[in-house]
Write an enzyme that holds these catalytic residues in place. Structure first.
Site, short mmCIF file in Angstrom:
data_model
loop_
_atom_site.label_atom_id
_atom_site.label_comp_id
_atom_site.label_asym_id
_atom_site.label_seq_id
_atom_site.Cartn_x
_atom_site.Cartn_y
_atom_site.Cartn_z
N HIS A 1 22.78 46.94 -40.49
CA HIS A 1 21.90 45.63 -40.31
C HIS A 1 20.99 45.65 -41.80
CE1 HIS A 1 19.17 42.30 -40.04
NE2 HIS A 1 18.13 43.43 -40.29
N ASP B 1 22.11 59.84 -60.29
CA ASP B 1 20.97 60.24 -60.88
C ASP B 1 21.15 61.70 -61.36
OD1 ASP B 1 18.41 60.26 -61.85
OD2 ASP B 1 17.31 59.87 -59.84
N CYS C 1 21.23 36.55 -39.67
CA CYS C 1 22.08 37.88 -40.30
C CYS C 1 23.47 37.84 -39.33
CB CYS C 1 21.50 38.88 -40.01
SG CYS C 1 22.25 40.66 -40.57
N ASP D 1 17.52 50.89 -56.75
CA ASP D 1 18.20 51.68 -55.61
C ASP D 1 17.13 52.20 -54.78
OD1 ASP D 1 17.38 54.01 -57.68
OD2 ASP D 1 17.71 54.84 -55.87
N CYS E 1 23.80 42.26 -35.61
CA CYS E 1 23.29 40.88 -35.28
C CYS E 1 24.18 40.22 -34.54
CB CYS E 1 22.46 40.41 -36.36
SG CYS E 1 21.03 41.25 -36.83
N CYS F 1 25.54 40.58 -39.87
CA CYS F 1 26.11 41.76 -39.58
C CYS F 1 26.59 42.22 -38.35
CB CYS F 1 24.86 42.79 -40.19
SG CYS F 1 23.69 43.52 -38.71
N1 GUN Z 1 14.02 58.03 -59.26
C1 GUN Z 1 12.88 57.57 -59.15
N2 GUN Z 1 12.16 57.42 -60.02
C2 GUN Z 1 12.83 58.21 -60.90
C3 GUN Z 1 12.42 58.70 -62.28
O1 GUN Z 1 11.39 58.38 -62.75
N3 GUN Z 1 13.40 59.32 -62.89
C4 GUN Z 1 14.58 59.91 -62.22
N4 GUN Z 1 15.58 60.28 -62.87
N5 GUN Z 1 15.10 59.14 -60.87
C5 GUN Z 1 14.09 58.49 -60.55
ZN ZN Z 2 21.81 42.01 -39.07
#
Ligand code: GUN
Ligand code: ZN
Length: 372
Positions: free
Chosen positions: A335, A92, A304, A266, A309, A306
């Site tokens: 987990h 990011d 699961c 993410d 578990c 993992c």
């Molecule tokens: N992570 C969660 N939302 C955003 C976003 O709007 N911009 C960026 N760069 N990272 C994020």
């Molecule tokens: Zn597990």
């Protein structure tokens, strides 16, 4: 190949099954990326992370530029070598973390100036510097510097914020050095306003990116509004490029967003919750610190595979958390990441077989059953 590749392997309704290819290998989509903010997925070795099925990690420009610095990571061979992860990495750009973590920020057309949350030192982040840092880290998927528009925002506020992000997207693209297997993603902003989201998608498509992220969501608007925004934003996005919903989410968010055409996610949820004793299981969530688990020898989730578990009961995990033993956070993180990867794998299989809706609604029904 210039940039990164994206192959659309199957579609089922709006849900997509795809494959992203980078210089460090490929990623089956829909994909969940564990967060490795400070060059580590907290409480996990990279072998352990890979064993859950994760094929790509997320790193953060903001944290790494402050400590140990991008130049140090570059000198030590880049982020893959530094953290012993040879698969793809997405980073990011820093704008979002500056807003949520740093003290005293000043935004201008040029960029953002802020004080480090670590030692109060002053730093400057521009689109050009963010891209340069992500190159120094050797990130496979670089994100444009943007402003994550806070929620709520008036339409006028959201418009000027989004347009600034679009000018920064242009500057990010100009600063990006094209290499085979490395790509740059634009970030759609525009808050909850359909015309602004449409303008943002069009502006980014004109510039041209390897993939398109949807930002400014999961910032307090609630799941229903988030899904509404996806409903009017996703249809305008290029079909032949990956779509990444940033910072999302809980299991039900992932299912609903895959249903609406998202390919990548993410979130700190599985790792952060794992460290505080919350486990995601097929029937919902479990707080392992709760006294009702003390005498329970069953695994967290009987389905699961993992290590937590396979080898331990809830009573033992409960004890680890009560005794503040570090194995507790380690096992729950393991987990949770394993559960998230199982969920994505199940959705990928369902899309490939043309059974997405049937599988997704069954998964959703189980999530609300509650633990028994
Ligand atoms: N992570 C969660 N939302 C955003 C976003 O709007 N911009 C960026 N760069 N990272 C994020
Ligand atoms: Zn597990």
């Amino acid at each position: 190949m210039t940039g990164i590749g994206f192959e659309l392997l199957a579609t089922d309704g709006r849900a997509r099954r795809g494959r992203v290819t980078t210089a460090h290998g490929s990623i089956e989509t829909p994909a969940f990326m564990p967060v490795g903010t400070a060059a580590t997925v907290k409480a996990m070795t990279t072998d352990a992370v890979a064993s859950t099925g994760a094929e790509i990690l997320l790193g953060n420009t903001y944290h790494l530029m402050l400590r140990p610095t991008a130049e140090r990571v570059a000198q030590l061979g880049g982020l893959h070598r530094f953290m012993n992860w040879d698969k793809p990495i997405l980073t990011d750009s820093g704008g979002f973390q500056v807003m949520s973590l740093s003290d005293l920020r000043t935004m201008s057309e040029e960029g953002v100036t802020f004080k480090s949350h670590l030692d109060g030192s002053r730093h400057h982040l521009t689109p050009e510097r963010s891209i340069q840092i992500q190159h120094l880290l050797d990130s496979n998927i670089t994100m444009c510097l943007d402003e994550c528009t806070p929620f709520p925002a008036t339409e006028a506020q959201a418009e000027s914020s989004m347009r600034l992000s679009m000018r920064w997207a242009r500057r990010s693209k100009d600063a990006f050095v094209e290499r085979p297997g490395y790509g740059l993603f634009g970030i759609v902003q525009g808050s909850v306003y359909p015309e602004l989201r449409a303008e943002s998608v069009a502006a980014l498509s004109d510039i041209g990116f390897d993939g398109y992220a949807i930002g400014g969501l999961a910032v307090g608007e609630g799941q229903e509004t988030m899904f509404t925004v996806l409903d009017f934003t996703e249809p305008a996005m290029l079909k032949q490029r990956p779509r990444y919903l940033m910072g999302v989410g809980r299991p039900s968010d992932l299912i609903g967003a895959v249903r609406r055409g998202v390919d990548m996610f993410d979130c700190v949820m599985p790792t952060r919750s794992g460290r505080t004793g919350q486990a995601f299981v097929r029937r919902g969530t479990i707080n392992i610190r709760n006294a009702r688990h003390a005498h329970d020898d069953r695994p967290l989730d009987a389905e699961c595979g993992c290590p937590a578990c396979r080898s331990y009961g809830r009573g033992y995990l409960h004890h680890l958390f009560k005794a503040n033993e570090m194995l507790g956070p380690m096992l729950l993180t393991w987990h949770n990441l394993h559960y998230y990867q199982d969920l994505m794998r199940e959705m990928r299989g369902a899309i490939a077989e043309g059974r997405f809706e049937q599988v997704a609604s069954a998964l959703e029904a189980r999530l609300t059953e509650g633990d028994v």
